[in-house]
Design a protein around this motif. Structure first.
Motif, mmCIF file in Angstrom:
data_model
loop_
_atom_site.group_PDB
_atom_site.id
_atom_site.type_symbol
_atom_site.label_atom_id
_atom_site.label_comp_id
_atom_site.label_asym_id
_atom_site.label_seq_id
_atom_site.Cartn_x
_atom_site.Cartn_y
_atom_site.Cartn_z
ATOM 1 N N LEU A 195 0.823 -1.214 0.000
ATOM 2 C CA LEU A 195 0.000 0.000 0.000
ATOM 3 C C LEU A 195 0.857 1.264 0.000
ATOM 4 O O LEU A 195 0.492 2.260 -0.629
ATOM 5 C CB LEU A 195 -0.953 -0.008 1.192
ATOM 6 C CG LEU A 195 -2.072 -1.048 1.118
ATOM 7 C CD1 LEU A 195 -2.852 -1.095 2.416
ATOM 8 C CD2 LEU A 195 -2.993 -0.764 -0.060
ATOM 9 N N THR A 196 1.991 1.208 0.684
ATOM 10 C CA THR A 196 2.901 2.356 0.674
ATOM 11 C C THR A 196 3.405 2.614 -0.732
ATOM 12 O O THR A 196 3.450 3.756 -1.195
ATOM 13 C CB THR A 196 4.086 2.109 1.631
ATOM 14 O OG1 THR A 196 3.578 1.917 2.942
ATOM 15 C CG2 THR A 196 5.047 3.281 1.616
ATOM 16 N N TRP A 197 3.805 1.548 -1.426
ATOM 17 C CA TRP A 197 4.316 1.690 -2.793
ATOM 18 C C TRP A 197 3.234 2.264 -3.704
ATOM 19 O O TRP A 197 3.478 3.189 -4.479
ATOM 20 C CB TRP A 197 4.788 0.344 -3.311
ATOM 21 C CG TRP A 197 5.545 0.409 -4.609
ATOM 22 C CD1 TRP A 197 5.357 1.282 -5.639
ATOM 23 C CD2 TRP A 197 6.615 -0.419 -5.014
ATOM 24 N NE1 TRP A 197 6.225 1.039 -6.650
ATOM 25 C CE2 TRP A 197 7.018 -0.011 -6.296
ATOM 26 C CE3 TRP A 197 7.266 -1.485 -4.428
ATOM 27 C CZ2 TRP A 197 8.038 -0.629 -6.986
ATOM 28 C CZ3 TRP A 197 8.284 -2.097 -5.134
ATOM 29 C CH2 TRP A 197 8.666 -1.669 -6.397
ATOM 30 N N ILE A 198 2.023 1.728 -3.589
ATOM 31 C CA ILE A 198 0.934 2.172 -4.457
ATOM 32 C C ILE A 198 0.565 3.631 -4.181
ATOM 33 O O ILE A 198 0.378 4.424 -5.107
ATOM 34 C CB ILE A 198 -0.293 1.255 -4.270
ATOM 35 C CG1 ILE A 198 -0.003 -0.134 -4.849
ATOM 36 C CG2 ILE A 198 -1.536 1.852 -4.918
ATOM 37 C CD1 ILE A 198 -1.020 -1.181 -4.469
ATOM 38 N N ALA A 199 0.461 3.984 -2.895
ATOM 39 C CA ALA A 199 -0.031 5.307 -2.535
ATOM 40 C C ALA A 199 1.027 6.400 -2.645
ATOM 41 O O ALA A 199 0.722 7.527 -3.040
ATOM 42 C CB ALA A 199 -0.593 5.290 -1.114
ATOM 43 N N PHE A 200 2.282 6.076 -2.302
ATOM 44 C CA PHE A 200 3.283 7.129 -2.183
ATOM 45 C C PHE A 200 4.492 6.962 -3.096
ATOM 46 O O PHE A 200 5.341 7.853 -3.153
ATOM 47 C CB PHE A 200 3.769 7.229 -0.730
ATOM 48 C CG PHE A 200 2.653 7.501 0.238
ATOM 49 C CD1 PHE A 200 2.009 8.726 0.241
ATOM 50 C CD2 PHE A 200 2.240 6.524 1.123
ATOM 51 C CE1 PHE A 200 0.986 8.972 1.120
ATOM 52 C CE2 PHE A 200 1.210 6.767 2.001
ATOM 53 C CZ PHE A 200 0.568 7.988 2.007
ATOM 54 N N GLY A 201 4.644 5.829 -3.755
ATOM 55 C CA GLY A 201 5.744 5.650 -4.689
ATOM 56 C C GLY A 201 6.892 4.834 -4.131
ATOM 57 O O GLY A 201 6.906 4.402 -2.974
ATOM 58 N N PHE A 202 7.881 4.630 -4.985
ATOM 59 C CA PHE A 202 8.993 3.738 -4.684
ATOM 60 C C PHE A 202 9.830 4.206 -3.506
ATOM 61 O O PHE A 202 10.188 3.406 -2.638
ATOM 62 C CB PHE A 202 9.886 3.587 -5.925
ATOM 63 C CG PHE A 202 11.119 2.769 -5.665
ATOM 64 C CD1 PHE A 202 11.029 1.404 -5.530
ATOM 65 C CD2 PHE A 202 12.356 3.381 -5.539
ATOM 66 C CE1 PHE A 202 12.152 0.641 -5.285
ATOM 67 C CE2 PHE A 202 13.486 2.633 -5.291
ATOM 68 C CZ PHE A 202 13.385 1.251 -5.169
ATOM 69 N N TRP A 203 10.183 5.492 -3.441
ATOM 70 C CA TRP A 203 11.091 5.957 -2.391
ATOM 71 C C TRP A 203 10.436 5.934 -1.020
ATOM 72 O O TRP A 203 11.102 5.676 -0.001
ATOM 73 C CB TRP A 203 11.664 7.330 -2.723
ATOM 74 C CG TRP A 203 12.577 7.226 -3.898
ATOM 75 C CD1 TRP A 203 12.366 7.717 -5.147
ATOM 76 C CD2 TRP A 203 13.832 6.520 -3.947
ATOM 77 N NE1 TRP A 203 13.417 7.362 -5.972
ATOM 78 C CE2 TRP A 203 14.331 6.634 -5.266
ATOM 79 C CE3 TRP A 203 14.578 5.812 -3.022
ATOM 80 C CZ2 TRP A 203 15.537 6.067 -5.651
ATOM 81 C CZ3 TRP A 203 15.779 5.236 -3.412
ATOM 82 C CH2 TRP A 203 16.249 5.369 -4.724
ATOM 83 N N ALA A 204 9.150 6.170 -0.954
ATOM 84 C CA ALA A 204 8.441 6.021 0.321
ATOM 85 C C ALA A 204 8.437 4.554 0.746
ATOM 86 O O ALA A 204 8.598 4.237 1.927
ATOM 87 C CB ALA A 204 7.018 6.541 0.201
ATOM 88 N N PHE A 205 8.275 3.654 -0.228
ATOM 89 C CA PHE A 205 8.348 2.217 0.040
ATOM 90 C C PHE A 205 9.703 1.854 0.625
ATOM 91 O O PHE A 205 9.790 1.129 1.617
ATOM 92 C CB PHE A 205 8.096 1.450 -1.266
ATOM 93 C CG PHE A 205 8.527 0.015 -1.242
ATOM 94 C CD1 PHE A 205 7.729 -0.943 -0.653
ATOM 95 C CD2 PHE A 205 9.717 -0.377 -1.822
ATOM 96 C CE1 PHE A 205 8.123 -2.276 -0.636
ATOM 97 C CE2 PHE A 205 10.119 -1.689 -1.815
ATOM 98 C CZ PHE A 205 9.313 -2.647 -1.214
ATOM 99 N N VAL A 206 10.780 2.365 0.035
ATOM 100 C CA VAL A 206 12.129 2.073 0.528
ATOM 101 C C VAL A 206 12.301 2.623 1.945
ATOM 102 O O VAL A 206 12.870 1.948 2.816
ATOM 103 C CB VAL A 206 13.198 2.649 -0.429
ATOM 104 C CG1 VAL A 206 14.586 2.547 0.166
ATOM 105 C CG2 VAL A 206 13.140 1.934 -1.772
ATOM 106 N N LEU A 207 11.815 3.828 2.207
ATOM 107 C CA LEU A 207 11.916 4.422 3.534
ATOM 108 C C LEU A 207 11.180 3.575 4.571
ATOM 109 O O LEU A 207 11.703 3.310 5.658
ATOM 110 C CB LEU A 207 11.366 5.847 3.521
ATOM 111 C CG LEU A 207 11.389 6.573 4.864
ATOM 112 C CD1 LEU A 207 12.828 6.807 5.314
ATOM 113 C CD2 LEU A 207 10.637 7.873 4.761
#
Length: 63
Positions: free
Chosen positions: A16-28
Motif C-alpha cells: 500500500l505504501t508503494w501504491i499510494a506514495f511511490g517507490f522511495w516512500a516504500f524504501v523508507l
C-alpha cells in the motif's frame, strides 16, 4: 498472532505504501521496518550486537 499473519500484514503495508506514495516512500518504510525489527531483537535478547559487529569487522568466532 502467527508469524504468517504478521508477515502478511507487513507485506500489505509495504504494498500500500508503494501504491499510494511511490517507490522511495516504500524504501523508507522498508528501512524503518528493518531497523525496528533489529531493535526489537536486541531488546528481546535474540541478537548479539557484539557478534554482529565482529562479523562486519571480519573477525570469526568458533563458538
Amino acid at each position: 498472532m502467527t508469524r504468517t499473519v504478521v508477515g502478511m500484514g507487513v507485506g500489505a503495508v509495504l504494498a500500500l505504501t508503494w501504491i499510494a506514495f511511490g517507490f522511495w516512500a516504500f524504501v523508507l518504510v522498508l528501512v524503518a521496518l528493518a531497523i525496528g525489527g533489529g531493535v526489537g531483537r536486541i531488546v528481546d535478547g535474540k541478537l548479539d550486537v557484539h557478534a554482529v559487529a565482529d562479523a562486519f569487522r571480519g573477525k570469526r568466532s568458533s563458538s
